[in-house]
Design an enzyme around this catalytic site. Structure first.
Site, PDB file in Angstrom:
ATOM      1  N   CYS A   1      15.959  -7.625   1.945  1.00 48.28           N
ATOM      2  CA  CYS A   1      15.172  -8.855   1.972  1.00 48.28           C
ATOM      3  C   CYS A   1      14.955  -9.294   0.533  1.00 48.28           C
ATOM      4  O   CYS A   1      14.477  -8.519  -0.289  1.00 48.28           O
ATOM      5  CB  CYS A   1      13.816  -8.613   2.636  1.00 48.28           C
ATOM      6  SG  CYS A   1      12.761 -10.085   2.565  1.00 48.28           S
TER       7      CYS A   1
ATOM      8  N   CYS B   1       5.534 -13.544  -0.709  1.00 46.46           N
ATOM      9  CA  CYS B   1       6.029 -12.531   0.220  1.00 46.46           C
ATOM     10  C   CYS B   1       5.091 -12.472   1.419  1.00 46.46           C
ATOM     11  O   CYS B   1       3.881 -12.373   1.252  1.00 46.46           O
ATOM     12  CB  CYS B   1       6.076 -11.161  -0.452  1.00 46.46           C
ATOM     13  SG  CYS B   1       6.617  -9.874   0.679  1.00 46.46           S
TER      14      CYS B   1
ATOM     15  N   CYS C   1       0.839  -1.180   0.000  1.00 45.66           N
ATOM     16  CA  CYS C   1       0.000   0.000   0.000  1.00 45.66           C
ATOM     17  C   CYS C   1       0.879   1.236   0.000  1.00 45.66           C
ATOM     18  O   CYS C   1       2.096   1.129   0.031  1.00 45.66           O
ATOM     19  CB  CYS C   1      -0.848   0.040   1.268  1.00 45.66           C
ATOM     20  SG  CYS C   1      -1.852  -1.420   1.531  1.00 45.66           S
TER      21      CYS C   1
ATOM     22  N   ASN D   1       1.356   0.308   5.936  1.00 46.55           N
ATOM     23  CA  ASN D   1       1.886  -0.355   4.745  1.00 46.55           C
ATOM     24  C   ASN D   1       2.739  -1.507   5.228  1.00 46.55           C
ATOM     25  O   ASN D   1       3.693  -1.301   5.979  1.00 46.55           O
ATOM     26  CB  ASN D   1       2.719   0.639   3.921  1.00 46.55           C
ATOM     27  CG  ASN D   1       3.437  -0.020   2.741  1.00 46.55           C
ATOM     28  OD1 ASN D   1       4.429   0.500   2.271  1.00 46.55           O
ATOM     29  ND2 ASN D   1       2.950  -1.148   2.277  1.00 46.55           N
ATOM     30  N   GLY D   2       2.387  -2.707   4.803  1.00 43.08           N
ATOM     31  CA  GLY D   2       3.138  -3.882   5.232  1.00 43.08           C
ATOM     32  C   GLY D   2       2.190  -4.999   5.569  1.00 43.08           C
ATOM     33  O   GLY D   2       1.020  -4.973   5.190  1.00 43.08           O
TER      34      GLY D   2
ATOM     35  N   TYR E   1      10.314  -3.714  -9.050  1.00 41.88           N
ATOM     36  CA  TYR E   1       8.998  -3.512  -9.658  1.00 41.88           C
ATOM     37  C   TYR E   1       8.151  -2.420  -9.024  1.00 41.88           C
ATOM     38  O   TYR E   1       7.561  -1.613  -9.716  1.00 41.88           O
ATOM     39  CB  TYR E   1       8.199  -4.824  -9.602  1.00 41.88           C
ATOM     40  CG  TYR E   1       6.775  -4.662 -10.058  1.00 41.88           C
ATOM     41  CD1 TYR E   1       6.471  -4.576 -11.408  1.00 41.88           C
ATOM     42  CD2 TYR E   1       5.740  -4.548  -9.133  1.00 41.88           C
ATOM     43  CE1 TYR E   1       5.164  -4.399 -11.834  1.00 41.88           C
ATOM     44  CE2 TYR E   1       4.428  -4.365  -9.565  1.00 41.88           C
ATOM     45  CZ  TYR E   1       4.149  -4.303 -10.905  1.00 41.88           C
ATOM     46  OH  TYR E   1       2.857  -4.117 -11.321  1.00 41.88           O
TER      47      TYR E   1
ATOM     48  N   GLY F   1      -1.548   1.008  -4.889  1.00 36.97           N
ATOM     49  CA  GLY F   1      -2.814   0.452  -4.422  1.00 36.97           C
ATOM     50  C   GLY F   1      -3.973   1.109  -5.119  1.00 36.97           C
ATOM     51  O   GLY F   1      -4.133   2.325  -5.037  1.00 36.97           O
TER      52      GLY F   1
ATOM     53  N   CYS G   1      13.009  -4.335   1.538  1.00 29.19           N
ATOM     54  CA  CYS G   1      12.451  -5.092   0.403  1.00 29.19           C
ATOM     55  C   CYS G   1      13.128  -4.722  -0.914  1.00 29.19           C
ATOM     56  O   CYS G   1      12.969  -3.609  -1.419  1.00 29.19           O
ATOM     57  CB  CYS G   1      10.956  -4.800   0.300  1.00 29.19           C
ATOM     58  SG  CYS G   1      10.216  -5.463  -1.196  1.00 29.19           S
TER      59      CYS G   1
ATOM     60  N   CYS H   1      11.663 -13.703  -1.538  1.00 29.07           N
ATOM     61  CA  CYS H   1      10.891 -14.243  -2.669  1.00 29.07           C
ATOM     62  C   CYS H   1      11.802 -14.911  -3.694  1.00 29.07           C
ATOM     63  O   CYS H   1      11.339 -15.669  -4.540  1.00 29.07           O
ATOM     64  CB  CYS H   1      10.041 -13.147  -3.316  1.00 29.07           C
ATOM     65  SG  CYS H   1      10.946 -11.658  -3.755  1.00 29.07           S
TER      66      CYS H   1
HETATM   67  P1  AMP Z   1       2.615 -12.892 -14.540  1.00 28.02           P
HETATM   68  O1  AMP Z   1       1.802 -12.687 -15.757  1.00 28.02           O
HETATM   69  O2  AMP Z   1       1.804 -13.455 -13.406  1.00 28.02           O
HETATM   70  O3  AMP Z   1       3.886 -13.665 -14.777  1.00 28.02           O
HETATM   71  O4  AMP Z   1       3.016 -11.457 -14.026  1.00 28.02           O
HETATM   72  C1  AMP Z   1       4.180 -10.845 -14.460  1.00 28.02           C
HETATM   73  C2  AMP Z   1       3.953  -9.363 -14.621  1.00 28.02           C
HETATM   74  O5  AMP Z   1       3.388  -8.833 -13.428  1.00 28.02           O
HETATM   75  C3  AMP Z   1       5.267  -8.657 -14.869  1.00 28.02           C
HETATM   76  O6  AMP Z   1       5.117  -7.880 -16.043  1.00 28.02           O
HETATM   77  C4  AMP Z   1       5.494  -7.792 -13.664  1.00 28.02           C
HETATM   78  O7  AMP Z   1       5.885  -6.492 -14.049  1.00 28.02           O
HETATM   79  C5  AMP Z   1       4.159  -7.745 -12.946  1.00 28.02           C
HETATM   80  N1  AMP Z   1       4.283  -7.951 -11.480  1.00 28.02           N
HETATM   81  C6  AMP Z   1       5.233  -8.557 -10.798  1.00 28.02           C
HETATM   82  N2  AMP Z   1       4.979  -8.548  -9.478  1.00 28.02           N
HETATM   83  C7  AMP Z   1       3.813  -7.906  -9.306  1.00 28.02           C
HETATM   84  C8  AMP Z   1       3.009  -7.548  -8.171  1.00 28.02           C
HETATM   85  N3  AMP Z   1       3.364  -7.859  -6.924  1.00 28.02           N
HETATM   86  N4  AMP Z   1       1.868  -6.887  -8.422  1.00 28.02           N
HETATM   87  C9  AMP Z   1       1.484  -6.587  -9.660  1.00 28.02           C
HETATM   88  N5  AMP Z   1       2.197  -6.890 -10.760  1.00 28.02           N
HETATM   89  C10 AMP Z   1       3.350  -7.536 -10.604  1.00 28.02           C
END
Ligand code: AMP
Length: 453
Positions: free
Chosen positions: A438, A388, A8, A108-109, A248, A34, A242, A441
């Site tokens: 950390c 995570c 968040c 957040n967390g 990302y 979020g 993290c 994952c």
């Molecule tokens: P997937 O299609 O499930 O393999 O999702 C991969 C895509 O989701 C990648 O393009 C990442 O940029 C994005 N992504 C990775 N982690 C997250 C996250 N925690 N929340 C939303 N999107 C994510």
């Protein structure tokens, strides 16, 4: 069902006229953290005022609602979507009345012992209104016998475990605190005569606040009128920040844990080019998540960077949709290749991560359909092998493709001509050879055990 308080954004504005307005713009700049719900609670010194609802920041607030949020202190929150419990009750700030008056909290967390704490509180007679782990804190504060809120917050945080960047607002004061590992970011800035505390520094840029410093792991900062902010090191700091924020989650224009996210993402791309070079005609990012790393890859390899895939910005993130069919459709709605550019070409396609594998599979498919000769996927983080427990919304282990398949198997599954991930060592080099992160994952080293089961 126990809904976790996922990734968040939080903001706190203190001693700034029309504080809620600044909180609103701060939340707007952190909307990427979020999209499910948003809320602000302000204090006029006598009373707290709360507005929260489901939806984007711009949908939750309008002029009339902001006008209600009077006073020169405010805390705000945007909530990340999880499947299931997305009721208004699970929006933040959480507001409560208790023996010392009124209080609001934003978090957040993700707390790793919330079930056991809640069970205990219920046994002692507490009644809960939400599924959020954050509500535990309010009960712990209300129960504490200490005279001052400040001591009660310390009592409460000593009872919780896991990841938390928290802001508490009372009628007169604001408190900011980060868990001893500092999993989630939290920074302080100066605005006029007052202060702003936010998850990401991009919030400060928008409202014209000047970044001062990060709140330290285990530190609490108390904001009180007419006094300098007071710092108390509640816990011995044991940093375990993290690393996925850099990969990302955070905006590239933010400084997280004191470092430029954009710069580190480019470093990851450079490392990736050094570790896994391939002969090709162009480097293409998956927009927007792969752009900075792709620039780094292109610079390092000398292979031209091209925007071979265009993103429709009016579609939300695909990751958060609960069913596989909708996810597939949404990838196609979101990304479209420029055939003219890629026809007959050998492409290096860069994304930041593969989670379930849905996105990569679709991307390879649309690029091949558009005439690409070869598609070499390069991922600017190591394989995501574990969920995570500290606030990033990753799915359960069984849904993580890297937990089930080897890299050659994933390569086959997504239909790429080659696939490679940045190594853990390469990732660490990209963030400046700093070991205080950390990366559970990727390496399964969960420093705080998840007791929620
Ligand atoms: P997937 O299609 O499930 O393999 O999702 C991969 C895509 O989701 C990648 O393009 C990442 O940029 C994005 N992504 C990775 N982690 C997250 C996250 N925690 N929340 C939303 N999107 C994510």
């Amino acid at each position: 069902m126990f809904s976790l308080n996922e990734k968040c954004a939080v903001v706190g504005v203190y001693d700034v006229p029309e504080a809620a307005k600044y909180a609103y713009f701060s939340l707007f700049s952190m909307q990427h953290r979020g999209q499910e719900a948003a809320g602000i609670c302000s204090s006029d010194g006598e009373r707290l005022h709360l507005v929260k609802n489901r939806g984007l920041v711009t949908q939750v607030f309008d002029k009339a609602k902001l006008k209600k949020l009077t006073g020169d202190a405010a805390v705000g929150h945007t909530r990340y979507s999880t499947a299931g419990d997305d009721s208004i009750l699970d929006a933040q700030p959480i507001f409560a009345r208790y023996d010392l008056g009124q209080i609001a909290v934003v978090h957040n967390g993700n707390l790793t012992n919330s079930k056991e704490v809640r069970r205990e509180l219920i046994r002692e007679g507490a009644i809960f209104q939400t599924f959020m782990d954050t509500e535990n804190l309010i009960h712990l504060i209300a129960k504490s016998q200490k005279e001052h809120l400040y001591d009660r917050i310390i009592d409460a945080v000593k009872r919780i475990e896991g990841a938390y960047s928290l802001l508490f607002l009372s009628r007169k004061k604001m408190f900011a605190i980060r868990d001893p590992h500092g999993f989630r970011p939290l920074s302080i800035a100066k605005l006029g005569d007052g202060y702003v505390v936010a998850s990401e520094t991009c919030a400060f840029d928008l409202i014209g606040a000047t970044y001062l410093r990060d709140i330290k792991p285990g530190e609490m900062v108390v904001f009180e009128k007419g006094k300098e902010p007071r710092s108390i090191q509640v816990f011995e700091p044991t940093p375990h920040k993290c690393i996925f924020e850099f990969i990302y989650f955070a905006r590239p224009d933010s400084y997280i844990f004191g470092k430029s996210v954009y710069k580190l993402r480019k470093n990851m791309g450079r490392e990736l080019a050094r570790e896994f070079p391939v002969d090709a005609d162009m480097v293409v990012p998956v927009p927007d998540s792969g752009v900075a790393a792709a620039l780094g890859y292109a610079e390092e390899s000398g292979i031209p960077f091209e925007l071979g895939i265009i993103r429709n910005h009016y579609v939300g993130r695909t990751f958060i949709e609960p069913t596989q069919e909708i996810r597939d459709l949404k990838v196609k709605m979101k990304l479209n290749p420029i055939s003219e550019l890629i026809k007959g070409k050998r492409l290096i396609v860069i994304d930041d991560s593969i989670v379930r594998g849905t996105t990569s599979k679709k991307i390879v498919q649309i690029l091949k359909d558009a005439g690409a000769k070869e598609v070499h996927m390069r991922i600017s983080s190591p394989p995501t092998t574990g969920p995570c427990y500290y606030g990033v919304d990753t799915p359960e282990e069984k849904e993580l493709i890297s937990a089930r398949m080897s890299t050659p198997e994933i390569k086959e599954y997504i239909g790429a001509d080659s696939l490679a991930y940045l190594s853990i060592e390469g990732l660490i080099r990209s963030v400046g050879n700093d070991q205080s992160y950390c990366k559970a994952c990727f390496d399964g080293n969960y420093i705080v055990p998840n007791k929620n089961g």
